[in-house]
Design a protein around this motif. Structure first.
Motif, PDB file in Angstrom:
ATOM      1  N   ARG A 152       0.811  -1.219   0.000  1.00  0.00           N
ATOM      2  CA  ARG A 152       0.000   0.000   0.000  1.00  0.00           C
ATOM      3  C   ARG A 152       0.841   1.264   0.000  1.00  0.00           C
ATOM      4  O   ARG A 152       0.323   2.354  -0.242  1.00  0.00           O
ATOM      5  CB  ARG A 152      -0.949  -0.022   1.200  1.00  0.00           C
ATOM      6  N   VAL A 153       2.131   1.132   0.257  1.00  0.00           N
ATOM      7  CA  VAL A 153       3.029   2.284   0.227  1.00  0.00           C
ATOM      8  C   VAL A 153       3.370   2.603  -1.228  1.00  0.00           C
ATOM      9  O   VAL A 153       3.892   1.759  -1.949  1.00  0.00           O
ATOM     10  CB  VAL A 153       4.315   2.004   1.028  1.00  0.00           C
ATOM     11  N   LYS A 154       3.056   3.827  -1.644  1.00  0.00           N
ATOM     12  CA  LYS A 154       3.325   4.228  -3.025  1.00  0.00           C
ATOM     13  C   LYS A 154       4.692   4.872  -3.190  1.00  0.00           C
ATOM     14  O   LYS A 154       5.301   4.766  -4.241  1.00  0.00           O
ATOM     15  CB  LYS A 154       2.252   5.223  -3.495  1.00  0.00           C
ATOM     16  N   VAL A 155       5.141   5.582  -2.137  1.00  0.00           N
ATOM     17  CA  VAL A 155       6.392   6.319  -2.276  1.00  0.00           C
ATOM     18  C   VAL A 155       7.077   6.446  -0.913  1.00  0.00           C
ATOM     19  O   VAL A 155       6.411   6.549   0.119  1.00  0.00           O
ATOM     20  CB  VAL A 155       6.139   7.720  -2.888  1.00  0.00           C
ATOM     21  N   LEU A 156       8.401   6.404  -0.925  1.00  0.00           N
ATOM     22  CA  LEU A 156       9.187   6.647   0.265  1.00  0.00           C
ATOM     23  C   LEU A 156       9.523   8.134   0.312  1.00  0.00           C
ATOM     24  O   LEU A 156      10.197   8.662  -0.587  1.00  0.00           O
ATOM     25  CB  LEU A 156      10.473   5.814   0.236  1.00  0.00           C
ATOM     26  N   GLY A 157       9.043   8.827   1.349  1.00  0.00           N
ATOM     27  CA  GLY A 157       9.256  10.264   1.459  1.00  0.00           C
ATOM     28  C   GLY A 157      10.640  10.611   1.964  1.00  0.00           C
ATOM     29  O   GLY A 157      11.220   9.873   2.768  1.00  0.00           O
ATOM     30  N   HIS A 158      11.174  11.737   1.452  1.00  0.00           N
ATOM     31  CA  HIS A 158      12.531  12.230   1.786  1.00  0.00           C
ATOM     32  C   HIS A 158      13.418  11.077   2.268  1.00  0.00           C
ATOM     33  O   HIS A 158      13.717  10.921   3.452  1.00  0.00           O
ATOM     34  CB  HIS A 158      12.500  13.369   2.797  1.00  0.00           C
ATOM     35  N   THR A 186       7.959   0.630  -5.471  1.00  0.00           N
ATOM     36  CA  THR A 186       7.820   1.803  -4.607  1.00  0.00           C
ATOM     37  C   THR A 186       8.610   2.955  -5.201  1.00  0.00           C
ATOM     38  O   THR A 186       9.809   2.827  -5.457  1.00  0.00           O
ATOM     39  CB  THR A 186       8.357   1.509  -3.194  1.00  0.00           C
ATOM     40  N   ALA A 187       7.949   4.080  -5.428  1.00  0.00           N
ATOM     41  CA  ALA A 187       8.651   5.250  -5.944  1.00  0.00           C
ATOM     42  C   ALA A 187       9.493   5.876  -4.838  1.00  0.00           C
ATOM     43  O   ALA A 187       9.222   5.706  -3.646  1.00  0.00           O
ATOM     44  CB  ALA A 187       7.646   6.263  -6.481  1.00  0.00           C
ATOM     45  N   LEU A 188      10.520   6.596  -5.230  1.00  0.00           N
ATOM     46  CA  LEU A 188      11.365   7.337  -4.304  1.00  0.00           C
ATOM     47  C   LEU A 188      11.168   8.828  -4.564  1.00  0.00           C
ATOM     48  O   LEU A 188      11.103   9.256  -5.718  1.00  0.00           O
ATOM     49  CB  LEU A 188      12.833   6.963  -4.485  1.00  0.00           C
ATOM     50  N   GLU A 189      11.087   9.579  -3.504  1.00  0.00           N
ATOM     51  CA  GLU A 189      10.752  10.992  -3.642  1.00  0.00           C
ATOM     52  C   GLU A 189      11.989  11.878  -3.819  1.00  0.00           C
ATOM     53  O   GLU A 189      13.004  11.672  -3.167  1.00  0.00           O
ATOM     54  CB  GLU A 189       9.991  11.458  -2.399  1.00  0.00           C
ATOM     55  N   ILE A 190      11.869  12.851  -4.698  1.00  0.00           N
ATOM     56  CA  ILE A 190      12.704  14.036  -4.630  1.00  0.00           C
ATOM     57  C   ILE A 190      11.872  15.069  -3.883  1.00  0.00           C
ATOM     58  O   ILE A 190      10.959  15.677  -4.437  1.00  0.00           O
ATOM     59  CB  ILE A 190      13.110  14.568  -6.012  1.00  0.00           C
ATOM     60  N   ASN A 191      12.136  15.191  -2.597  1.00  0.00           N
ATOM     61  CA  ASN A 191      11.415  16.162  -1.783  1.00  0.00           C
ATOM     62  C   ASN A 191      11.952  17.543  -2.144  1.00  0.00           C
ATOM     63  O   ASN A 191      13.139  17.822  -1.975  1.00  0.00           O
ATOM     64  CB  ASN A 191      11.622  15.859  -0.302  1.00  0.00           C
ATOM     65  N   SER A 192      11.083  18.418  -2.645  1.00  0.00           N
ATOM     66  CA  SER A 192      11.523  19.667  -3.247  1.00  0.00           C
ATOM     67  C   SER A 192      11.688  20.810  -2.261  1.00  0.00           C
ATOM     68  O   SER A 192      12.078  21.907  -2.659  1.00  0.00           O
ATOM     69  CB  SER A 192      10.516  20.084  -4.330  1.00  0.00           C
ATOM     70  N   SER A 193      11.383  20.571  -0.994  1.00  0.00           N
ATOM     71  CA  SER A 193      11.581  21.618   0.001  1.00  0.00           C
ATOM     72  C   SER A 193      13.041  22.055  -0.008  1.00  0.00           C
ATOM     73  O   SER A 193      13.943  21.217  -0.008  1.00  0.00           O
ATOM     74  CB  SER A 193      11.212  21.109   1.399  1.00  0.00           C
ATOM     75  N   PRO A 194      13.319  23.363  -0.012  1.00  0.00           N
ATOM     76  CA  PRO A 194      14.717  23.809  -0.007  1.00  0.00           C
ATOM     77  C   PRO A 194      15.472  23.364   1.237  1.00  0.00           C
ATOM     78  O   PRO A 194      16.703  23.332   1.232  1.00  0.00           O
ATOM     79  CB  PRO A 194      14.606  25.341  -0.085  1.00  0.00           C
ATOM     80  N   ASP A 195      14.761  23.008   2.307  1.00  0.00           N
ATOM     81  CA  ASP A 195      15.412  22.496   3.510  1.00  0.00           C
ATOM     82  C   ASP A 195      15.826  21.037   3.369  1.00  0.00           C
ATOM     83  O   ASP A 195      16.554  20.516   4.217  1.00  0.00           O
ATOM     84  CB  ASP A 195      14.478  22.620   4.723  1.00  0.00           C
TER      85      ASP A 195
END
Length: 261
Positions: A152-158, A186-195
């Motif tokens: 059920r997990v679609k993506v791994l965040g940051h 499972t997709a892997l995220e490019i978390n776009s937050s500048p932090d």
């Protein structure tokens, strides 16, 4: 020699057609958003309006899961209320289409911070680590892999957990992570937050070369922060990643088909 030159030019044009630098206009949806239901500063309606102004076709509401106290995680009752409200908004307009989602904490043992009933109701589950950042590499890798193996997990965040000026990323076997991402879908995220900007360009490139797919999410906590997507685009461009490897470059119908797999 004209014949050789012609073949070289044809090969170059073919490569150019297959790889075009990612543009902001290629991004069809934002897949990581927090609203005032949890720790965001904008209402769901304000986030919808911002998505519309950016020309997005879809967006995923991913407020925090119950145990996330700092992030004012939703109770299951609040999540149910939010999902019902999203259904109502989609019936009214559906532009942009709103995905019922949640950023679900990965517990130290790799289980997910949400009962099965609600995990099964969600369209989009972002699994993230928000605690015990100092676990040894082997234990942290095992923890994250277990979460990724939940269908059920679609993506791994940051994925590396880095947060500039606060902490470095946690220890992780990234090669194994990319392998599991490919095998589980499972997709892997490019978390776009500048932090964050996590994955960075080095890991993003390695993930794609390993056969994984990526997503871009702004991790916005206010409507204006949805413009952070541009930083994720910059990371992807620096990594030399083509649009086909980023799932939210797909139009809505194709995107829904893909995540249903």
């Amino acid at each position: 020699i004209p014949e050789v030159r012609h073949r070289q030019e044809s090969a170059f044009l073919d490569l150019k057609m297959r790889w075009q630098p990612l543009e902001m206009t290629d991004i069809r949806g934002d897949l990581h958003l927090h609203t005032s239901w949890s720790d965001g500063g904008s209402t769901l309606e304000e986030m919808v309006e911002k998505a519309r102004s950016l020309g997005l076709e879809y967006m995923a509401v991913t407020d925090h899961s119950p145990s996330q106290k700092i992030g004012r995680g939703l109770t299951t009752a609040e999540l149910q209320e939010q999902m019902d409200y999203i259904d109502e908004l989609n019936r009214r307009d559906g532009k942009p289409w709103i995905l019922k989602g949640m950023e679900v904490d990965i517990n130290p043992d790799g289980t997910l911070d949400l009962p099965d009933y609600y995990l099964n109701q969600l369209d989009w589950v972002v699994a993230s680590v928000h605690s015990r950042f100092n676990m040894p590499q082997k234990e942290m890798t095992k923890r994250v892999v277990r979460a990724m193996e939940d269908g059920r997990v679609k993506v791994l965040g940051h994925p590396t957990g880095r947060f500039f000026s606060v902490r470095r990323g946690y220890e992780m076997d990234m090669e194994l992570l990319f392998k599991v991402a490919r095998e589980t879908g499972t997709a892997l995220e490019i978390n776009s937050s500048p932090d964050r900007r996590d994955l960075n360009e080095e890991y993003a490139r390695a993930a794609v070369e390993s056969g994984a797919v990526l997503t871009l999410g702004s991790d916005a906590h206010n409507a204006w922060q949805m413009e952070f997507l541009k930083y994720g685009v910059i990371v992807a461009r620096r990594a030399g990643i083509w649009t086909e490897r980023i799932i939210n470059t797909l139009p809505l119908d194709k995107f829904l088909e893909e995540i249903a797999k």
